[in-house]
Enzyme design. Structure first.
Site, PDB file in Angstrom:
ATOM      1  N   ASP A  72       0.849  -1.191   0.000  1.00 21.04           N
ATOM      2  CA  ASP A  72       0.000   0.000   0.000  1.00 21.04           C
ATOM      3  C   ASP A  72       0.885   1.241   0.000  1.00 21.04           C
ATOM      4  OD1 ASP A  72       0.908  -0.134   2.658  1.00 21.04           O
ATOM      5  OD2 ASP A  72      -0.917  -1.189   3.236  1.00 21.04           O
ATOM      6  N   ASP A  74       1.690   5.047   1.501  1.00 20.39           N
ATOM      7  CA  ASP A  74       1.492   6.065   2.536  1.00 20.39           C
ATOM      8  C   ASP A  74       2.119   7.364   2.054  1.00 20.39           C
ATOM      9  OD1 ASP A  74       0.381   4.142   4.181  1.00 20.39           O
ATOM     10  OD2 ASP A  74       2.313   3.624   5.074  1.00 20.39           O
ATOM     11  N   ASP A 148      11.384   3.579  12.037  1.00 22.09           N
ATOM     12  CA  ASP A 148      12.121   2.495  12.682  1.00 22.09           C
ATOM     13  C   ASP A 148      13.464   2.166  12.021  1.00 22.09           C
ATOM     14  OD1 ASP A 148      10.660   1.536  10.530  1.00 22.09           O
ATOM     15  OD2 ASP A 148       9.590  -0.021  11.643  1.00 22.09           O
TER      16      ASP A 148
HETATM   17  P1  ATP Z   1       4.669  -3.226   4.907  1.00 20.75           P
HETATM   18  O1  ATP Z   1       5.032  -3.264   3.473  1.00 20.75           O
HETATM   19  O2  ATP Z   1       4.779  -4.560   5.541  1.00 20.75           O
HETATM   20  O3  ATP Z   1       3.368  -2.527   5.201  1.00 20.75           O
HETATM   21  P2  ATP Z   1       5.803  -0.860   6.048  1.00 20.75           P
HETATM   22  O4  ATP Z   1       7.219  -0.422   6.162  1.00 20.75           O
HETATM   23  O5  ATP Z   1       4.898  -0.048   5.188  1.00 20.75           O
HETATM   24  O6  ATP Z   1       5.824  -2.361   5.587  1.00 20.75           O
HETATM   25  P3  ATP Z   1       3.973  -0.315   8.185  1.00 20.75           P
HETATM   26  O7  ATP Z   1       3.725  -1.089   9.423  1.00 20.75           O
HETATM   27  O8  ATP Z   1       2.881  -0.174   7.181  1.00 20.75           O
HETATM   28  O9  ATP Z   1       5.249  -0.973   7.515  1.00 20.75           O
HETATM   29  O10 ATP Z   1       4.490   1.120   8.621  1.00 20.75           O
HETATM   30  C1  ATP Z   1       4.668   2.202   7.706  1.00 20.75           C
HETATM   31  C2  ATP Z   1       5.892   3.027   8.095  1.00 20.75           C
HETATM   32  O11 ATP Z   1       5.699   3.634   9.369  1.00 20.75           O
HETATM   33  C3  ATP Z   1       7.188   2.239   8.213  1.00 20.75           C
HETATM   34  O12 ATP Z   1       7.828   2.118   6.973  1.00 20.75           O
HETATM   35  C4  ATP Z   1       7.970   3.072   9.194  1.00 20.75           C
HETATM   36  O13 ATP Z   1       8.580   4.159   8.548  1.00 20.75           O
HETATM   37  C5  ATP Z   1       6.903   3.624  10.128  1.00 20.75           C
HETATM   38  N1  ATP Z   1       6.674   2.776  11.319  1.00 20.75           N
HETATM   39  C6  ATP Z   1       5.745   1.805  11.466  1.00 20.75           C
HETATM   40  N2  ATP Z   1       5.804   1.246  12.677  1.00 20.75           N
HETATM   41  C7  ATP Z   1       6.795   1.864  13.341  1.00 20.75           C
HETATM   42  C8  ATP Z   1       7.333   1.731  14.670  1.00 20.75           C
HETATM   43  N3  ATP Z   1       6.880   0.835  15.525  1.00 20.75           N
HETATM   44  N4  ATP Z   1       8.352   2.575  14.997  1.00 20.75           N
HETATM   45  C9  ATP Z   1       8.813   3.496  14.118  1.00 20.75           C
HETATM   46  N5  ATP Z   1       8.352   3.641  12.879  1.00 20.75           N
HETATM   47  C10 ATP Z   1       7.353   2.852  12.478  1.00 20.75           C
HETATM   48 MG    MG Z   2       2.724  -0.329   4.973  1.00 17.07          MG
END
Ligand code: ATP
Ligand code: MG
Length: 450
Positions: A72, A74, A148
């Site tokens: 997705d 963001d 993160d």
């Molecule tokens: P995925 O493709 O699995 O969704 P993602 O990186 O987009 O991976 P998300 O959980 O959707 O993971 O989170 C979106 C973004 O928000 C991450 O890329 C990161 O930058 C930030 N983020 C999410 N959770 C945390 C956390 N616990 N601490 C710090 N930053 C976070």
């Molecule tokens: Mg995500």
């Protein structure tokens, strides 16, 4: 004082240190504009036209650079949620503590977040240092420092086609390295869920874990116990539905994170009897995710906990309960035990119970019973579950085959299948049945199987 010392030892990896990002053009980042969601581009363009900063951010940028299809998109911006909402027809502000905006385009949802400010020092924390509330708006570089991993802290501007990289994410992507931003201990303490995220991304992307990121993990693992169960559950669900569930569980074990960490994982990883069943079920789930097929959390958790249910089911029957009530008692016990710590949502728990409760009904291959079962709204899930039980050797493969034939058959063939006397109508493992014997017990099961 100690924090400063650690920072010095780690070579000044201060989360607030990177104020100016490195910039990468199309030749360097290699993002194919065709892989970018047109709706995400619409959102960033509308914000930019209105005079705000706007970027695609986080996992989508990471995946685009890696040439993977993002799950997705963001968007991060310096516009406030109210300002964002005004620009789009179907936009909804959600969340109370830290508001974000959901902008809808048909089925696609673009999540728009305002840059968040630096956290730490003043934010309220629990006794273990976990940040409880932390919702100030801030500058883009502060937003980057709060993320993160270095690879999750890059910003892509689709109109200029540039990537802004505050923490060396591009370099880490090239060397396939997962590295937490800032001082690892401090970042795990602020939010212990990040420990699970390390596992998920390392397994999913097949990245190495940077030594300093990895070193404190086992020691910090118990901190997860202080995190609200619902959050741990969400992250566990992401882990199990990542398409790499098996690899994730193996990593959890390798990093010493599984033990005593989550009651569910203890059960899953330490039940010798159920190991084959769980392995098959996770391999099956991984395959479905990779093929883009839907996966139901209810089915997943029903299979992870099935052998616990089986064990208790047998215990209740041995104590004299009839089979069907015994199964419900066993399901109650298992669900009660898990919901306490795991925050299984009611909807998921209901699905699990349905799938379990259907299992003895597959044994009744006479009269109207099979037809009734075909009309059960969760028939498909129950049948898939039955096949897993057959494949794992728990029950006769014949039962699964009979149902496969029955589902495919026309009405005459169905009658013939029902009239064909099955050699063995019991779905319990032969060994165990022999041990208990008892004609009256088998009779009771047949009588109450509907
Ligand atoms: P995925 O493709 O699995 O969704 P993602 O990186 O987009 O991976 P998300 O959980 O959707 O993971 O989170 C979106 C973004 O928000 C991450 O890329 C990161 O930058 C930030 N983020 C999410 N959770 C945390 C956390 N616990 N601490 C710090 N930053 C976070
Ligand atoms: Mg995500």
């Amino acid at each position: 004082m100690i924090k400063k010392l650690i920072r010095r030892i780690l070579g000044g990896a201060d989360p607030g240190a990177s104020v100016r990002p490195k910039t990468f053009g199309p030749q360097e980042h290699g993002i194919d504009p065709d892989d970018v969601s047109p709706n995400a581009v619409r959102v960033t363009q509308a914000l930019q036209t209105a005079g705000y900063k706007a970027f695609i951010v986080g996992g989508a940028v990471r995946d685009l650079v890696l040439g993977l299809k993002p799950k997705d998109f963001d968007v991060a911006t310096d516009a406030t949620p109210e300002e964002v909402k005004r620009l789009f027809r179907r936009a909804f502000i959600i969340g109370r503590r830290f508001q974000i905006v959901h902008v809808m385009f048909g089925q696609e949802l673009i999540e728009v977040t305002t840059f968040r400010g630096s956290s730490s020092e003043e934010a309220p924390k629990d006794a273990h240092g976990r940040v409880l509330r932390d919702n100030t708006f801030g500058e883009q570089h502060e937003d980057a420092a709060r993320r993160d991993f270095t690879i999750n802290a890059m910003y892509y501007d689709p109109s200029q086609q540039v990537v802004l990289d505050y923490h060396g994410g591009m370099k880490d992507i090239r060397s396939r390295m997962l590295r937490i931003i800032g001082v690892p201990e401090a970042r795990y303490r602020e939010d212990p869920v990040r420990l699970l995220r390390v596992i998920r991304f390392a397994a999913k992307l097949e990245f190495k874990i940077a030594p300093a990121t990895r070193a404190p993990m086992a020691l910090m693992a118990p901190l997860i116990n202080n995190v609200p169960a619902a959050r741990v559950f969400d992250e566990m669900l992401k882990l199990l539905m990542s398409g790499h569930a098996m690899a994730c569980l193996q990593r959890l074990r390798k990093e010493g994170l599984h033990h005593g960490l989550l009651p569910l994982l203890d059960v899953v990883l330490e039940q010798p009897l159920g190991e084959k069943f769980v392995t098959l079920s996770l391999a099956n789930t991984d395959e479905r995710v990779r093929q883009g097929k839907p996966v139901s959390p209810g089915f997943l958790f029903a299979s992870l906990l099935w052998h616990q249910v089986l064990e208790k089911w047998e215990a209740y029957r041995a104590a004299g309960e009839y089979p069907i009530p015994a199964l419900h008692l066993a399901a109650d016990d298992v669900l009660d035990g898990q919901t306490e710590k795991l925050a299984l949502q009611r909807r998921i728990a209901t699905d699990m119970r349905d799938i379990w409760a259907m299992q003895p009904r597959f044994e009744r291959r006479i009269g109207k019973s099979p037809y009734k079962l075909l009309e059960h709204p969760r028939m498909r899930a129950g049948y898939d579950f039955l096949l897993l039980r057959c494949a794992s050797g728990e029950i006769d493969a014949d039962i699964g085959q009979w149902w496969t034939d029955f589902i495919d058959a026309d009405s005459n063939e169905r009658e013939a299948l029902i009239n064909r006397k099955p050699e063995d109508t019991s779905a319990m493992p032969p060994k165990k049945r022999r041990r208990r014997g008892g004609r009256s017990r088998n009779k009771a099961r047949t009588e109450s199987a509907d």
